[in-house]
Design a protein around this motif. Structure first.
Motif, PDB file in Angstrom:
ATOM      1  N   LYS A   1      40.525  26.353  93.316  1.00  0.00           N
ATOM      2  CA  LYS A   1      41.587  25.523  93.890  1.00  0.00           C
ATOM      3  C   LYS A   1      41.910  25.957  95.316  1.00  0.00           C
ATOM      4  N   LEU A   2      41.783  27.253  95.569  1.00  0.00           N
ATOM      5  CA  LEU A   2      42.082  27.794  96.890  1.00  0.00           C
ATOM      6  C   LEU A   2      40.914  27.640  97.866  1.00  0.00           C
ATOM      7  N   GLY A   3      39.774  27.172  97.353  1.00  0.00           N
ATOM      8  CA  GLY A   3      38.595  27.025  98.194  1.00  0.00           C
ATOM      9  C   GLY A   3      37.928  28.334  98.536  1.00  0.00           C
ATOM     10  N   ALA A   4      38.146  29.349  97.718  1.00  0.00           N
ATOM     11  CA  ALA A   4      37.601  30.688  97.985  1.00  0.00           C
ATOM     12  C   ALA A   4      36.188  30.818  97.426  1.00  0.00           C
ATOM     13  N   SER A   5      35.363  31.564  98.124  1.00  0.00           N
ATOM     14  CA  SER A   5      34.019  31.882  97.650  1.00  0.00           C
ATOM     15  C   SER A   5      34.092  33.122  96.756  1.00  0.00           C
TER      16      SER A   5
ATOM     17  N   SER B   1      55.274  29.885  80.684  1.00  0.00           N
ATOM     18  CA  SER B   1      54.945  29.171  81.925  1.00  0.00           C
ATOM     19  C   SER B   1      54.593  30.122  83.065  1.00  0.00           C
ATOM     20  N   LEU B   2      54.376  31.390  82.760  1.00  0.00           N
ATOM     21  CA  LEU B   2      54.075  32.369  83.798  1.00  0.00           C
ATOM     22  C   LEU B   2      52.724  32.077  84.452  1.00  0.00           C
ATOM     23  N   LYS B   3      52.648  32.185  85.767  1.00  0.00           N
ATOM     24  CA  LYS B   3      51.443  31.855  86.530  1.00  0.00           C
ATOM     25  C   LYS B   3      50.798  33.135  87.079  1.00  0.00           C
ATOM     26  N   ILE B   4      50.353  33.972  86.168  1.00  0.00           N
ATOM     27  CA  ILE B   4      49.800  35.269  86.564  1.00  0.00           C
ATOM     28  C   ILE B   4      48.431  35.116  87.209  1.00  0.00           C
ATOM     29  N   SER B   5      47.572  34.271  86.638  1.00  0.00           N
ATOM     30  CA  SER B   5      46.232  34.069  87.190  1.00  0.00           C
ATOM     31  C   SER B   5      46.306  33.558  88.629  1.00  0.00           C
ATOM     32  N   LYS B   6      47.217  32.642  88.876  1.00  0.00           N
ATOM     33  CA  LYS B   6      47.379  32.112  90.228  1.00  0.00           C
ATOM     34  C   LYS B   6      47.777  33.217  91.190  1.00  0.00           C
ATOM     35  N   ALA B   7      48.672  34.106  90.760  1.00  0.00           N
ATOM     36  CA  ALA B   7      49.102  35.203  91.624  1.00  0.00           C
ATOM     37  C   ALA B   7      47.947  36.155  91.926  1.00  0.00           C
ATOM     38  N   ILE B   8      47.108  36.437  90.920  1.00  0.00           N
ATOM     39  CA  ILE B   8      45.946  37.303  91.138  1.00  0.00           C
ATOM     40  C   ILE B   8      44.983  36.656  92.117  1.00  0.00           C
ATOM     41  N   ALA B   9      44.733  35.356  91.931  1.00  0.00           N
ATOM     42  CA  ALA B   9      43.824  34.644  92.824  1.00  0.00           C
ATOM     43  C   ALA B   9      44.351  34.649  94.256  1.00  0.00           C
ATOM     44  N   CYS B  10      45.633  34.416  94.419  1.00  0.00           N
ATOM     45  CA  CYS B  10      46.227  34.412  95.760  1.00  0.00           C
ATOM     46  C   CYS B  10      46.132  35.781  96.415  1.00  0.00           C
ATOM     47  N   GLU B  11      46.329  36.834  95.630  1.00  0.00           N
ATOM     48  CA  GLU B  11      46.231  38.184  96.183  1.00  0.00           C
ATOM     49  C   GLU B  11      44.801  38.495  96.608  1.00  0.00           C
ATOM     50  N   LEU B  12      43.813  38.048  95.842  1.00  0.00           N
ATOM     51  CA  LEU B  12      42.419  38.246  96.209  1.00  0.00           C
ATOM     52  C   LEU B  12      42.064  37.436  97.450  1.00  0.00           C
ATOM     53  N   ALA B  13      42.490  36.174  97.466  1.00  0.00           N
ATOM     54  CA  ALA B  13      42.138  35.285  98.572  1.00  0.00           C
ATOM     55  C   ALA B  13      42.833  35.686  99.870  1.00  0.00           C
ATOM     56  N   ARG B  14      43.921  36.436  99.743  1.00  0.00           N
ATOM     57  CA  ARG B  14      44.667  36.866 100.937  1.00  0.00           C
ATOM     58  C   ARG B  14      43.800  37.676 101.876  1.00  0.00           C
ATOM     59  N   SER B  15      42.756  38.319 101.356  1.00  0.00           N
ATOM     60  CA  SER B  15      41.931  39.222 102.172  1.00  0.00           C
ATOM     61  C   SER B  15      40.666  38.550 102.678  1.00  0.00           C
ATOM     62  N   ARG B  16      40.579  37.217 102.551  1.00  0.00           N
ATOM     63  CA  ARG B  16      39.390  36.546 103.044  1.00  0.00           C
ATOM     64  C   ARG B  16      39.269  36.664 104.561  1.00  0.00           C
ATOM     65  N   THR B  17      38.030  36.732 105.012  1.00  0.00           N
ATOM     66  CA  THR B  17      37.790  36.730 106.465  1.00  0.00           C
ATOM     67  C   THR B  17      36.981  35.508 106.833  1.00  0.00           C
TER      68      THR B  17
END
Length: 330
Positions: free
Chosen positions: A22-26, A314-330
């Motif tokens: 969803k975030l478009g991350a590789s 309704s907790l969105k834990i997976s989304k938070a993990i994905a966002c934290e990983l994607a935060r470091s994209r270059t």
């Protein structure tokens, strides 16, 4: 790219992969059990050069320098080729582990959830109690000992119900060797001990040290999942069924009522502080809310399960993990 290091049978990784899409991350999956039988690796190191790559679950080759973030989930052991002779298996397993650790070391530049050495240092339950106490958590009175007199004196001074719990892995395993994950033949849960069982336990401490703890009365149990600066708290209504009163893992977790829990800000801050103190970006913390409304720390799992919480709340834990990983994209 984002590298997920786990086992392809771990369903939780796919929840995060969906969010990464969803975030478009590789991203890609390193299914560790494939190495060295199926997955290929090469690390060429020399003066002025260092080329390190490995093939992923889909067969794609990825260079260590192309990895921006790593999610170190729950990888299985390397699986040896069936043609490896019995007397060669321990050697081959050790060589495979050295190779994998070398590859992980080549990823030091990436953002990890979480670094392997930090996960390991955060896994000792006795050290957890010490660190949690220093950070201001209420913790149960506890003793780990192989001295029967010390254990007996602890219980007598406590003057209240006592539980036994494993300090390490709660599974009883039979292994063919260090390269074998083992066959589970039993599980040890937190157990409330009566007087007779306590005395029997004391007499056996010379064969295996024991971990004893005061039994804490519960209103509900809390699983607080920390992802970076976010705390996702869920109530587990373990006291509604007799099988789960002492240890909620003993029953069918999906039969227990779960609710999103509003954790007090000071307790949430303590959860973040404890996670950060170990250098973790993720943790699963077990707490008890007592009938008087106070909270007691039990333990922190630096790589704990969370998938069932998303299924029941309704907790969105997976989304938070994905966002934290994607935060470091270059």
């Amino acid at each position: 790219m984002i590298l997920v290091i786990s086992d392809k049978n771990d369903l939780q990784i796919y929840y995060v992969m969906i969010e990464l899409e969803k975030l478009g991350a590789s991203f890609g999956l390193l299914n560790v059990i494939d190495f060295p039988s199926l997955s290929r690796m090469s690390q060429t190191i020399g003066t002025g050069s260092d080329v390190c790559w490995i093939t992923l679950e889909d067969g794609k080759r990825v260079r260590a320098t192309d990895v921006t973030a790593v999610w170190f989930r729950k990888p299985s052991y390397p699986k040896l080729h069936p043609n490896v002779a019995p007397h060669e298996r321990e050697f081959a397993f050790a060589e495979a582990r050295v190779g994998l650790n070398g590859f992980y070391a080549a990823l030091k530049h990436a953002h990890w959830i979480s670094p392997i050495e930090n996960i390991q240092s955060a896994s000792n339950k006795l050290e957890q109690l010490r660190r949690a106490r220093i950070l201001g958590f209420d913790v149960p009175q506890s003793i780990f000992t192989n001295d029967a007199d010390e254990a007996r004196a602890f219980v007598e001074a406590l003057g209240k119900p006592v539980v036994y719990k494993p300090a390490g892995n709660f599974a009883l395993l039979e292994r063919a060797g260090t390269w074998d994950e083992g066959k589970v033949i039993g599980e040890l849960y937190t157990t409330l001990l009566d007087a007779q069982t306590l005395q029997q336990s004391f007499s056996r401490l010379s064969t295996c040290p024991g971990y004893f703890q005061e039994y804490v009365e519960k209103e509900i149990e809390i699983r607080a999942t920390v992802v970076a600066e976010n705390v996702f708290s869920a109530e587990l209504h373990s006291q509604s069924k007799s099988v789960s009163e002492v240890d909620w893992r003993k029953g069918n977790i999906f039969e227990l009522e779960h609710r999103v829990h509003a954790l007090p800000s000071n307790v949430a801050d303590q959860c973040i502080a404890l996670t950060r103190a170990y250098g973790l970006q993720y943790s699963a913390i077990d707490l008890i809310k007592k009938p008087d409304g106070s909270y007691v720390f039990l333990e922190i799992n630096p790589n704990g399960q969370y998938g069932w919480l998303e299924a029941l709340t309704s907790l969105k834990i997976s989304k938070a993990i994905a966002c934290e990983l994607a935060r470091s994209r270059t």
